[in-house]
Enzyme design. Sequence first.
Site, PDB file in Angstrom:
ATOM      1  N   ASP A   1      -4.689  -4.058  -3.037  1.00 30.95           N
ATOM      2  CA  ASP A   1      -3.309  -4.404  -3.382  1.00 30.95           C
ATOM      3  C   ASP A   1      -3.249  -5.205  -4.680  1.00 30.95           C
ATOM      4  O   ASP A   1      -3.865  -6.258  -4.805  1.00 30.95           O
ATOM      5  CB  ASP A   1      -2.683  -5.214  -2.243  1.00 30.95           C
ATOM      6  N   ARG A   2      -2.504  -4.694  -5.635  1.00 31.62           N
ATOM      7  CA  ARG A   2      -2.423  -5.310  -6.959  1.00 31.62           C
ATOM      8  C   ARG A   2      -1.698  -6.642  -6.927  1.00 31.62           C
ATOM      9  O   ARG A   2      -2.131  -7.623  -7.536  1.00 31.62           O
ATOM     10  CB  ARG A   2      -1.708  -4.364  -7.943  1.00 31.62           C
ATOM     11  N   THR A   3      -0.606  -6.691  -6.184  1.00 34.72           N
ATOM     12  CA  THR A   3       0.162  -7.929  -6.094  1.00 34.72           C
ATOM     13  C   THR A   3      -0.654  -9.030  -5.441  1.00 34.72           C
ATOM     14  O   THR A   3      -0.642 -10.179  -5.905  1.00 34.72           O
ATOM     15  CB  THR A   3       1.470  -7.691  -5.309  1.00 34.72           C
TER      16      THR A   3
ATOM     17  N   CYS B   1       2.431   3.347 -10.965  1.00 37.19           N
ATOM     18  CA  CYS B   1       2.445   2.033 -10.301  1.00 37.19           C
ATOM     19  C   CYS B   1       2.721   0.993 -11.374  1.00 37.19           C
ATOM     20  O   CYS B   1       1.901   0.826 -12.295  1.00 37.19           O
ATOM     21  CB  CYS B   1       1.116   1.745  -9.606  1.00 37.19           C
ATOM     22  N   ASN B   2       3.851   0.324 -11.269  1.00 35.43           N
ATOM     23  CA  ASN B   2       4.212  -0.693 -12.261  1.00 35.43           C
ATOM     24  C   ASN B   2       3.235  -1.867 -12.258  1.00 35.43           C
ATOM     25  O   ASN B   2       2.739  -2.279 -13.298  1.00 35.43           O
ATOM     26  CB  ASN B   2       5.628  -1.213 -11.977  1.00 35.43           C
ATOM     27  N   THR B   3       2.960  -2.404 -11.060  1.00 34.74           N
ATOM     28  CA  THR B   3       2.127  -3.610 -10.961  1.00 34.74           C
ATOM     29  C   THR B   3       0.719  -3.366 -11.484  1.00 34.74           C
ATOM     30  O   THR B   3       0.111  -4.256 -12.092  1.00 34.74           O
ATOM     31  CB  THR B   3       2.073  -4.106  -9.509  1.00 34.74           C
ATOM     32  N   ALA B   4       0.192  -2.163 -11.294  1.00 35.65           N
ATOM     33  CA  ALA B   4      -1.164  -1.842 -11.752  1.00 35.65           C
ATOM     34  C   ALA B   4      -1.279  -1.880 -13.272  1.00 35.65           C
ATOM     35  O   ALA B   4      -2.394  -1.950 -13.810  1.00 35.65           O
ATOM     36  CB  ALA B   4      -1.599  -0.481 -11.221  1.00 35.65           C
TER      37      ALA B   4
ATOM     38  N   THR C   1       7.793  -5.994  -7.755  1.00 37.41           N
ATOM     39  CA  THR C   1       6.951  -6.772  -6.856  1.00 37.41           C
ATOM     40  C   THR C   1       6.755  -8.178  -7.422  1.00 37.41           C
ATOM     41  O   THR C   1       6.957  -8.429  -8.610  1.00 37.41           O
ATOM     42  CB  THR C   1       5.568  -6.133  -6.699  1.00 37.41           C
TER      43      THR C   1
ATOM     44  N   LYS D   1       6.648   1.437   1.760  1.00 42.41           N
ATOM     45  CA  LYS D   1       5.207   1.684   1.822  1.00 42.41           C
ATOM     46  C   LYS D   1       4.751   1.943   3.259  1.00 42.41           C
ATOM     47  O   LYS D   1       3.871   2.773   3.507  1.00 42.41           O
ATOM     48  CB  LYS D   1       4.437   0.489   1.244  1.00 42.41           C
TER      49      LYS D   1
ATOM     50  N   CYS E   1       9.371  -0.917  -9.425  1.00 41.87           N
ATOM     51  CA  CYS E   1       8.283  -0.618  -8.488  1.00 41.87           C
ATOM     52  C   CYS E   1       8.504   0.819  -8.073  1.00 41.87           C
ATOM     53  O   CYS E   1       9.642   1.214  -7.776  1.00 41.87           O
ATOM     54  CB  CYS E   1       8.314  -1.546  -7.272  1.00 41.87           C
TER      55      CYS E   1
END
Length: 229
Positions: free
Chosen positions: A47-49, A82-85, A122, A161, A191
Amino acid sequence: MKIAGVLGGMGPIATIDLLNKIVKYTDAKKDSDHIHTLVDNYTEIPDRTAYILGQGENPEQHLIDSALKLEAMGASFIVMPCNTAHYFYEKVCGAVKIPFINMIDEVAKELNDIKKVGLLATKGTYKGHIYENIFNRYGIDVKIPPIDMQEIVTDLIYRVKEGKDDIDQVPIDQVLDYFSSLGIDKIILGCTELPVAFRRLEIEGEFLDPTKILAVSTIKLIGKKIKEC
């Protein structure tokens, strides 16, 4: 012929959403008019967050491994829904020899003369300043909701998710009303689960869908025509 490589699995619903939009927005009359796509639906990427918040395993090497796999399979370039990645974009980009399209940069280009936007994302995207770091180069001011409303956005994202059917119980309207009170009518669904959620909830407004923007950019890079939908 160019081949698009999709670094996916974050999550699988978001990856499918990108693929659906690539097909939807490609002006095609037959199978061979569509894009040759390689997909690594790498769901084991940590999990990136969680990592950005200091609570989980670093996903960087997993992302690099996936990018290298796509490159070895023959991808001409890589896209990542994936934005957070994108917090790890520079490291992943530096590990491969093929282009890696930055989705956040593609969204910024889409804004033209708009100089202030709201961001739904996120907590990892917020804390990592993933949008601000790029949008500042374009002179675009990014507004984020207060902490209590970030919890609402997080709840909606993770219900999607988890495949839950009760996303209509999440009071996302409170967050939209907050941006409206600031005079912001352009909101980024930052996201890749959010466009899925908003479509299911039938929420309409001035929303920017990074997944759609990335899909259209992918089609253009391949050299195919865009179909208006």
